[in-house]
Scaffold this active site. Sequence first.
Site, PDB file in Angstrom:
ATOM      1  N   ALA A 110       0.855  -1.195   0.000  1.00  0.00           N
ATOM      2  CA  ALA A 110       0.000   0.000   0.000  1.00  0.00           C
ATOM      3  C   ALA A 110       0.890   1.243   0.000  1.00  0.00           C
ATOM      4  CB  ALA A 110      -0.939   0.012   1.194  1.00  0.00           C
ATOM      5  N   PHE A 111       0.307   2.360  -0.387  1.00  0.00           N
ATOM      6  CA  PHE A 111       1.129   3.556  -0.613  1.00  0.00           C
ATOM      7  C   PHE A 111       1.779   4.070   0.666  1.00  0.00           C
ATOM      8  CE2 PHE A 111      -0.366   7.711   0.829  1.00  0.00           C
ATOM      9  CZ  PHE A 111      -1.556   7.381   1.447  1.00  0.00           C
ATOM     10  N   LYS A 112       1.266   3.670   1.822  1.00  0.00           N
ATOM     11  CA  LYS A 112       1.850   4.165   3.064  1.00  0.00           C
ATOM     12  C   LYS A 112       3.313   3.766   3.221  1.00  0.00           C
ATOM     13  CE  LYS A 112      -2.393   5.047   5.467  1.00  0.00           C
ATOM     14  NZ  LYS A 112      -3.379   4.652   4.416  1.00  0.00           N
ATOM     15  N   ASP A 113       3.726   2.721   2.517  1.00  0.00           N
ATOM     16  CA  ASP A 113       5.141   2.327   2.554  1.00  0.00           C
ATOM     17  C   ASP A 113       6.057   3.448   2.055  1.00  0.00           C
ATOM     18  OD1 ASP A 113       4.763  -0.318   3.497  1.00  0.00           O
ATOM     19  OD2 ASP A 113       4.349  -1.031   1.459  1.00  0.00           O
ATOM     20  N   LEU A 116       6.494   5.540   5.116  1.00  0.00           N
ATOM     21  CA  LEU A 116       6.943   4.898   6.355  1.00  0.00           C
ATOM     22  C   LEU A 116       8.292   4.202   6.210  1.00  0.00           C
ATOM     23  CD1 LEU A 116       3.456   3.896   7.672  1.00  0.00           C
ATOM     24  CD2 LEU A 116       5.096   5.399   8.809  1.00  0.00           C
TER      25      LEU A 116
END
Length: 470
Positions: A110-113, A116
Amino acid sequence: MRYVSTRGQAPALDFEGVLLAGLATDGGLYVPESWPQFSAADWRAMRGLSYAEIAFRVIKPFIGGSIPDADLKQMIAEAYGTFGHRAVVPLRQSGDNDWVLELFHGPTLAFKDVALQLLGRLFDWALTRSGKRATIVGATSGDTGSAAIEGCRGRANLDIFIMFPDGRVSDVQRRQMTTVADSNVHAIALEGTFDDAQSMVKALFNDAAFRDSVGLTAVNSINWARVMAQIVYYVTASLSLGGPDRAPAFCVPSGNFGDIFAGYCAAKMGLPISKLIVATNRNDILARFFASGDYRKSGVEPTISPSMDIQVASNFERLLFDMHGRDGAQIRKLMGELDQSGGFTVSPNALAETKQLFAAGKADEAATKAMLKTAFEAGNGLLVDPHTAVGLVVSAEQRKSGALPVETPLITLATADAAKFPDAVKAATGRHPPLPPRMADLFERPERQTLLKNDYATVRNFIETRRVKA
Ligand SMILES: *Cc1c(COP(=O)(O)O)cnc(C)c1O
């Protein structure tokens, strides 16, 4: 570079300060005191560079000398080296002048990687320098927890404890958290709901003695460094399609307004962008705001795009700050109204000015499911995830209504891999989305988790005994 709070009463901090602080002490969010400016020539000079090289150039002015160049370059290279695609965030053409920006090739799909992976490394760097350790605690209903774990695993100065509601996250989501073997990672299945997990985190943060003794911090979406890391892909996507000499539009599946706010930052830095289109699911506080100027809470309803099921969009405060001439007193007043009467209205002028750059639309459940099917059929078996499908519905509407001229390239952000939401995707298309090869053994990996009662003393004690002491 200095950062100021949107509520005007917390001290200005440098990059390292805002990185470790997260929320400002006055309850506001930190934003850069001024926007770094890039000229057309500066952007052009980035064409053809790698993602990591562009990231370094875009991020460097925000760090303002806090981190030596060599260290920053190394952290960026390592963070994006974990991605499963050479381009890091590849663009795929989906129509004559329509594109999909795939942000889901990181470790948790997911794009949160994107944010993060870098944030965990930046944290560790800052802690090493100050000789401290920190304990990260978070509650997750799915995506953020696993991305935070992947970003922090194996970091020398961090322990991470992520709580999720036992039995209420998908198997893929749970396994992404419980199969990480590093000893500084602790996945807690909490008896109760997501709200219980979130209340537990709040209680831990409100316990000043505990907070100070373990060096409690969060990596939630209000952390400025997360927004900063996301600016980069607006730049790479634009440059790939002729920017800065063409100005694309971006359609962004939105929840907490962090992702699309990064696009706003890129525009403020001088990157030509025709439109930033907010796409929401039926939890549409943002779409309603852009239609009426009224920002008002309503209950959260579950959808097949759960990472966008929000009541209020935390990062929206950053845009409001700019909409109101960066006057912290006005933001305090609006946020007070939001707390006390559930909403507020901005002036027609402020709204009209904001809408020169922003547009918005929403997709209900039926339209989202229909889009999963349409994308599958039109794309010869292409499987998209439900969050991306919300964006595609809104993009299609923008084209159909003529709001966006055909000559403007339209980039829809794909925020997750279909394999993360297999049930919804299978129900709409009849096809089970496979995990990418590098993760194909996820269901064979051993799981490690601790089931805890929804009891404050139990959770606090668990964290105190399991963390590594300095
Ligand atoms: C978090 C998330 C979003 C929403 O992003 P915001 O920055 O909160 O607007 C959209 N799609 C997916 C898959 C997400 O995980």
